[in-house]
Design a protein around this motif. Structure first.
Motif, PDB file in Angstrom:
ATOM      1  N   VAL A  25     -56.239 -14.571  -8.291  1.00 52.02           N
ATOM      2  CA  VAL A  25     -55.109 -14.278  -7.640  1.00 52.02           C
ATOM      3  C   VAL A  25     -55.249 -12.770  -7.101  1.00 52.02           C
ATOM      4  N   ALA A  26     -56.037 -11.980  -7.590  1.00 52.28           N
ATOM      5  CA  ALA A  26     -56.011 -10.632  -7.038  1.00 52.28           C
ATOM      6  C   ALA A  26     -56.278 -10.460  -5.546  1.00 52.28           C
ATOM      7  N   GLU A  27     -56.993 -11.429  -5.212  1.00 51.48           N
ATOM      8  CA  GLU A  27     -57.090 -11.746  -3.626  1.00 51.48           C
ATOM      9  C   GLU A  27     -55.932 -12.337  -2.958  1.00 51.48           C
ATOM     10  N   GLY A  28     -54.981 -12.769  -3.638  1.00 52.53           N
ATOM     11  CA  GLY A  28     -53.706 -13.194  -3.180  1.00 52.53           C
ATOM     12  C   GLY A  28     -54.142 -14.807  -2.258  1.00 52.53           C
ATOM     13  N   ASN A  29     -55.018 -15.228  -2.821  1.00 56.73           N
ATOM     14  CA  ASN A  29     -55.391 -16.646  -1.902  1.00 56.73           C
ATOM     15  C   ASN A  29     -54.514 -17.541  -2.430  1.00 56.73           C
ATOM     16  N   ASP A  30     -53.324 -17.431  -2.190  1.00 56.19           N
ATOM     17  CA  ASP A  30     -52.503 -18.583  -2.508  1.00 56.19           C
ATOM     18  C   ASP A  30     -52.684 -19.623  -1.382  1.00 56.19           C
ATOM     19  N   GLU A  31     -52.298 -20.913  -1.801  1.00 62.37           N
ATOM     20  CA  GLU A  31     -52.485 -21.946  -0.799  1.00 62.37           C
ATOM     21  C   GLU A  31     -51.929 -21.897   0.388  1.00 62.37           C
ATOM     22  N   GLY A  32     -50.818 -21.103   0.411  1.00 59.32           N
ATOM     23  CA  GLY A  32     -50.158 -20.960   1.619  1.00 59.32           C
ATOM     24  C   GLY A  32     -50.432 -20.064   2.810  1.00 59.32           C
ATOM     25  N   TYR A  33     -51.756 -20.549   3.134  1.00 62.77           N
ATOM     26  CA  TYR A  33     -52.208 -20.103   4.382  1.00 62.77           C
ATOM     27  C   TYR A  33     -51.259 -21.071   5.402  1.00 62.77           C
ATOM     28  N   PRO A  34     -50.695 -20.613   6.548  1.00 62.90           N
ATOM     29  CA  PRO A  34     -51.654 -19.635   7.390  1.00 62.90           C
ATOM     30  C   PRO A  34     -51.157 -18.384   7.249  1.00 62.90           C
ATOM     31  N   SER A  35     -51.246 -17.597   8.337  1.00 67.30           N
ATOM     32  CA  SER A  35     -50.985 -16.152   8.353  1.00 67.30           C
ATOM     33  C   SER A  35     -49.428 -15.902   8.602  1.00 67.30           C
ATOM     34  N   HIS A  36     -49.001 -16.587   9.632  1.00 64.65           N
ATOM     35  CA  HIS A  36     -47.428 -16.465   9.922  1.00 64.65           C
ATOM     36  C   HIS A  36     -46.996 -14.933  10.297  1.00 64.65           C
ATOM     37  N   CYS A  37     -48.063 -14.150  10.579  1.00 62.78           N
ATOM     38  CA  CYS A  37     -47.675 -12.872  10.927  1.00 62.78           C
ATOM     39  C   CYS A  37     -46.909 -12.532  12.253  1.00 62.78           C
ATOM     40  N   ILE A  38     -47.302 -13.141  13.198  1.00 62.73           N
ATOM     41  CA  ILE A  38     -46.600 -13.101  14.537  1.00 62.73           C
ATOM     42  C   ILE A  38     -45.276 -13.927  14.574  1.00 62.73           C
ATOM     43  N   ALA A  39     -45.311 -14.937  13.650  1.00 67.40           N
ATOM     44  CA  ALA A  39     -44.117 -15.648  13.324  1.00 67.40           C
ATOM     45  C   ALA A  39     -43.103 -14.785  12.614  1.00 67.40           C
ATOM     46  N   ASN A  40     -43.490 -14.093  11.668  1.00 67.85           N
ATOM     47  CA  ASN A  40     -42.510 -13.253  11.093  1.00 67.85           C
ATOM     48  C   ASN A  40     -42.025 -12.198  12.003  1.00 67.85           C
ATOM     49  N   PHE A  41     -42.760 -11.716  13.022  1.00 68.50           N
ATOM     50  CA  PHE A  41     -42.367 -10.661  13.698  1.00 68.50           C
ATOM     51  C   PHE A  41     -41.151 -11.548  14.772  1.00 68.50           C
ATOM     52  N   LYS A  42     -41.571 -12.717  15.198  1.00 64.88           N
ATOM     53  CA  LYS A  42     -40.503 -13.400  16.055  1.00 64.88           C
ATOM     54  C   LYS A  42     -38.965 -13.726  15.308  1.00 64.88           C
ATOM     55  N   ILE A  43     -39.241 -14.054  13.998  1.00 64.31           N
ATOM     56  CA  ILE A  43     -38.013 -14.393  13.309  1.00 64.31           C
ATOM     57  C   ILE A  43     -37.308 -13.048  13.179  1.00 64.31           C
ATOM     58  N   ALA A  44     -37.934 -11.990  12.717  1.00 61.59           N
ATOM     59  CA  ALA A  44     -37.154 -10.838  12.682  1.00 61.59           C
ATOM     60  C   ALA A  44     -36.643 -10.102  14.088  1.00 61.59           C
ATOM     61  N   ALA A  45     -37.227 -10.562  14.963  1.00 60.69           N
ATOM     62  CA  ALA A  45     -36.723 -10.133  16.436  1.00 60.69           C
ATOM     63  C   ALA A  45     -35.597 -11.341  16.819  1.00 60.69           C
ATOM     64  N   GLY A  46     -35.292 -12.206  16.037  1.00 60.39           N
ATOM     65  CA  GLY A  46     -34.322 -13.316  16.580  1.00 60.39           C
ATOM     66  C   GLY A  46     -34.778 -14.101  17.543  1.00 60.39           C
ATOM     67  N   ARG A  47     -36.070 -14.183  18.028  1.00 64.38           N
ATOM     68  CA  ARG A  47     -36.776 -15.315  18.908  1.00 64.38           C
ATOM     69  C   ARG A  47     -36.782 -16.463  18.241  1.00 64.38           C
ATOM     70  N   GLU A  48     -36.937 -16.735  16.873  1.00 66.40           N
ATOM     71  CA  GLU A  48     -37.264 -17.926  16.126  1.00 66.40           C
ATOM     72  C   GLU A  48     -36.471 -17.783  15.021  1.00 66.40           C
TER      73      GLU A  48
END
Lengths: 666, 666
Positions: B52-75
């Protein structure tokens, strides 16, 4: 059959001392702890990151008796402790029962009787007995066998009940446990209206066999066999019950998200039906208990297939998965076996309970078939890991038994936090101390296996024994300072024709001798035992001499962590170096291949040991402290006098480095 | 000052190939991952117990850009990923900015511009930027600095902003991050109405220095210095904020009950004020970032005391706490330093990011003072652990860089589950791949340090460089196949009086030569650099020859795990044995002290390496498989031909054993 405890009096020597210590000091001390009145039983928190695997939550004290009082309605309060806290009392009661067999004691018996009354009151109307479920989750009985140790706790109390019945003839606890066994039998079995489960932690299998042997109730043997046979069948019962209880987990705080269940089928040995298992997998203690029960069932039901499985499992363990100290379990994570030849000396678990379990397993194997190798393994576990589990004063205990310790690394490297350099006084998860107690108080059962008119001597212990052969009862006295000398003298006190079978340990197989009445005899060694059959006269003596030269021991080259290293053994004792005798930097010590090993008797040291002295070298520290890596090696070796002590005696002189394996210098 | 990226073109060789790979393959691949469109980026789950130290939870994918889109109100949607997921994008943007400096690319620049727009939209009215808190806990900003990486993410985006500004002159992202920096400055500082805190994961300190250097805004330098000075003061800020937020913890699922906070002050280096720290403690990456920021602040504020602390920390690390591969961090638990000389080869963490961080730290040390030892360490980290962090095809990455691997043990022993035998494609906690990318794309900055009219050559890389000296700009060409040969030729293309300072690595200090225009010259070596000062003519050549004999390397005897063992190094490359070249059982191999090491150029193997061939022995497997321990050793050695490959190239030919350290045979 083994000799009975009340028939064998261990008179002196190392095991005599340890037995006395447990009877006179450890049992009263443990009783205080179970009652939360021990004053000096504060756990050692010197290592802050103490692994959760040990369950050393801050929430000391034991609360074990208190749980029973609450379940009995005598006191108000909440359950506290591990879900298997009841078993601490059960093991203690069993140990006390063994003690009463050899040393009756009215006061102690009164304590037990009172405690049995308490247990009786804690038992539910229908026979159910478990303080955790009674107090906390009465509605959830038998719904989480995987994690919740109900059958395990029941098994331990059955062992206590049988032992106390045999010790005193009192059957109140036995009857209590018959009611619980009956309830379990009503709930589990092949019938359609019953649960098709088995325990998450094996133990009840061997306990039911004891119940059967004490009561002749066939159902108990049948149920033991059922648990053995059911384990590992697909679909897995633990998956089924997990779904039924909506994924609730008792140990999710330790192993999120699904507690112990998430460790996978190997952890609880249900990955395959037992008969298809070829190696011990998962939690080492569970493996030993499972196999002990399996041998019992195989012996009583004459199930040669199951017996064969037990042999295979045994052989895989002793040929690939056991430390030289008789420790098992290569990782603190789930306290488990890992893979063949993976035996790291610094990361080892080597739980005391697992080696106690090896003694249970090998004792049963010896009862099933008389092979010296089983007794060799039993002796390896006993004199090394088991005895190391307790301090010389009986006041502190190891759960983990490492073969290499550096106290600084244990403190600063959390991977090694489980490797304590000194024994703590008690554990939140207190399985090991009382397990050690019940093994030590029943040691007499491990010494002799009796088979018709044969007496197999598994262990050499100074004792006076009464042995019930098929048609005769004989008296036998053993005089020896073993394991500190290789001379063992047997005084035969009963005339008659019978066979004495003396184990020739593997470490002595090239050099040993037997004299009868002062005359050397040639005898055949079969499966590790020298057989002496004749018409004996009262006053006959047998003198066995084993090889007591200290020996170098090497590991199979596939044990990568021991490549290039050597250990020292003398008789059954594995030796180690401690910093207090040899200075700092034990991992920089080299032992030359030809350096003479000299034994010295030290009655004044560590309650009496044989030291081994030899000459070695130490790779010197560099004068230039700035160098971490270099090509121009001016590395120097300095000669050092080395002093080895028996492994079991380590960590009795404060926190210091220790190592069993040492670099060999060609 | 270092040379600028757009002034140094790496033309060929190993680093040229890796740079090209990162620019052409890795960056586009990582962009796909950040956008969740990568097809072959499925994480490798071959090791089930992946730590777990690697944080390799099953929950791939990255979602990184998606987070920004959500924060920006685009999605619409919820935040997903680690609390520091934003930093993956920031590191990628920074890497792309470096790439654009050397290789302008309109299409790529467009992508960045669009992304900057997105970031701008995700920024809040008051300048706050962090998608986790904006989406999930807007009310909890700046309440959990210990665990929640707000300042860390801000720091990474500041680095990206400065890099992109320098690459393109576009300041939109820089302005965005100025607003965030201003907001942080309004919230943190010595004034009574501000929070007296500092980041749980250092990074913003060095980023604020970059912001100061890009904007000349003194407040940013002052704030960086504040964070450095405030760290470790009592009462601990993290205790105060922990109480204020009623013991809430973000990482309690990883470290119950109190998350990262419970790892103790050392984990986040707040156990002592930085100036009182004598050794790196806790999380290795954080240590490197902290020290990098401290060197920057010390250099700019001429704080000799702080600089001394940095020297002390550096020396403790390279003299006691660093693997021969330039890896740091001896345990997967908290990915941290443990204690002096505790360098287990099998349990090692050696995070790629930590070695990248060592490069940041040593680059800054070299800018502060020109000592060859810093460049030696930089080079050790770069050519070994950093390069090993990525597969030769740029498609998979190591987080953990072990010095000893047995795939079976990695699978079966959970203590070793973090030690993967093959690189996975991506990680749930994806810090390492983009960190490697930004280091590789900015490699040009590491090669030269410029000091008035001196050019310090830290690394030998085939390149064409424009160097801006105090009063003159010169052109310089380096021709070499280093690290695969020891000959380095410099073609001087500009006449004038200036000084060229060539690093003489410690491994070559006994054997090296310099020729100028074909004539051998004698030069002084000062602090690891040979100084050549003269009036140069256009067309002058300097030929440096370093010692390229393969060498045996030994560890300080206090490194207990390396006692009796030898490693091989040639030039800056540490070598290793792999099973695919040498068969199974690498831990049974012995290398004789006098066995000749032969270098062979292999352009056909592993994209071109120097192999090292030598003769050794292997402790043979026993014929009798039943033996685990024995005294009568008929252990045999068989001669084996050994083939060593550079450590960075391991694990590119499937799952197999690997080892750096090998037993030495006297």
């Amino acid at each position: 059959m083994h000799a009975a405890i009340n028939d064998v009096k261990i008179t002196s020597g190392l095991l005599g001392r340890v037995s006395k210590l447990v009877k006179e000091q450890v049992l009263p001390y443990q009783w205080d702890i179970l009652n939360d009145v021990a004053k000096d039983a504060v756990p050692d928190h010197s290592i802050e990151n103490f692994s959760v695997a040990e369950g050393n939550d801050e929430g000391y004290p034991s609360h074990c008796i208190a749980n029973f009082k609450i379940a009995a309605g005598r006191e108000k309060g909440d359950f506290y402790g591990m879900v298997f806290q009841d078993s601490d009392l059960a093991k203690w009661l069993e140990a006390v029962a063994y003690r009463l067999m050899s040393d009756p004691d009215e006061e102690l018996e009164k304590i037990v009787d009172d405690t049995v009354d308490l247990i009786g009151e804690a038992q539910q109307e229908d026979g159910y007995l478990n303080t955790y479920f009674t107090i906390k989750e009465p509605e959830n009985r038998f719904t989480n066998l995987c994690e919740c140790h109900e059958l395990y706790c029941a098994g331990h109390m059955m062992e206590a009940a049988v032992a106390y019945y045999r010790a005193t003839g009192k059957d109140k606890l036995l009857k209590i446990m018959c009611r619980m066994a009956d309830l379990i039998d009503q709930n589990f079995g092949p019938e359609e209206n019953k649960r098709h489960g088995y325990p998450g932690h094996e133990e009840i299998e061997l306990a039911l066999v004891k119940m059967y042997e004490a009561t002749n109730e066939e159902r108990y043997l049948k149920l033991a066999k059922y648990f053995i046979d059911e384990r590992g069948k697909k679909p897995y019962y633990f998956d089924i019950e997990f779904e039924k209880r909506n994924h609730a987990s008792h140990f999710s705080y330790l192993y999120p998200p699904y507690g112990m269940y998430s460790n996978g089928p190997k952890y609880e040995q249900y990955h395959l039906p037992i008969r298809e298992q070829k190696s011990f997998e998962g939690h080492a203690v569970r493996c030993m208990y499972m196999a002990s029960g399996a041998v019992d069932v195989a012996r009583l039901t004459k199930d040669e297939g199951l017996m064969d499985t037990c042999r295979t499992l045994y052989q895989n363990m002793v040929q690939r998965r056991m430390y030289v100290t008789g420790g098992i379990g290569s990782t603190p994570k789930a306290e488990m076996f890992t893979s063949d030849y993976d035996l790291p000396n610094d990361m080892v678990y080597g739980e005391t309970c697992a080696s106690v379990g090896m003694m249970f397993f090998t004792k049963r194997l010896l009862e099933a078939e008389q092979k010296g190798d089983y007794a060799d393994t039993m002796e390896r576990a006993l004199y090394n890991t088991c005895l190391a589990g307790m301090s010389l004063d009986g006041k502190s205990f190891f759960y983990v038994n490492p073969l290499e310790v550096d106290p600084i690394i244990s403190k600063e490297n959390p991977d090694r936090a489980h490797v304590l350099p000194v024994r703590p006084a008690w554990f939140g998860c207190a399985c090991c101390p009382p397990n050690l107690s019940r093994m030590i108080t029943s040691l007499a059962e491990y010494i002799y296996t009796i088979k018709e008119n044969q007496i197999y001597v598994n262990l050499y212990v100074p004792d006076q024994a009464i042995i019930h052969l098929e048609n005769k009862t004989i008296e036998l006295e053993t005089v020896t300072d073993y394991p500190y000398e290789g001379l063992i003298k047997f005084n035969l006190k009963t005339a008659g024709e019978y066979e004495i079978c003396l184990r020739i340990p593997a470490w002595s197989s090239n050099k040993w001798s037997i004299m009868v009445n002062g005359e050397k005899v040639q005898t055949e060694v079969k499966d590790g035992f020298a057989h002496l059959k004749r018409a004996w006269n009262t006053g006959d003596t047998i003198l066995l001499e084993l090889d007591f030269e200290p020996k170098r021991v090497y590991a199979n080259p596939k044990v990568s962590k021991d490549v290039g290293k050597v250990a020292i053994q003398c008789g059954p004792l594995v030796y180690c170096l401690e910093e207090v005798d040899n200075g700092k930097g034990l991992q920089r010590i080299y032992l030359p291949k030809d350096s003479e090993l000299q034994l010295e008797r030290r009655t004044d040291k560590l309650l009496g040991i044989n030291e081994i002295h030899t000459k070695g070298y130490r790779l010197k520290e560099l004068e230039d402290e700035t160098v971490l890596y270099a090509s121009d090696t001016n590395w120097e070796y300095e000669p050092v006098d080395l002093t080895y002590i028996p492994y079991y005696a380590w960590a009795n002189r404060g926190e210091n480095e220790m190592t069993v394996w040492v670099h060999e210098k060609a």
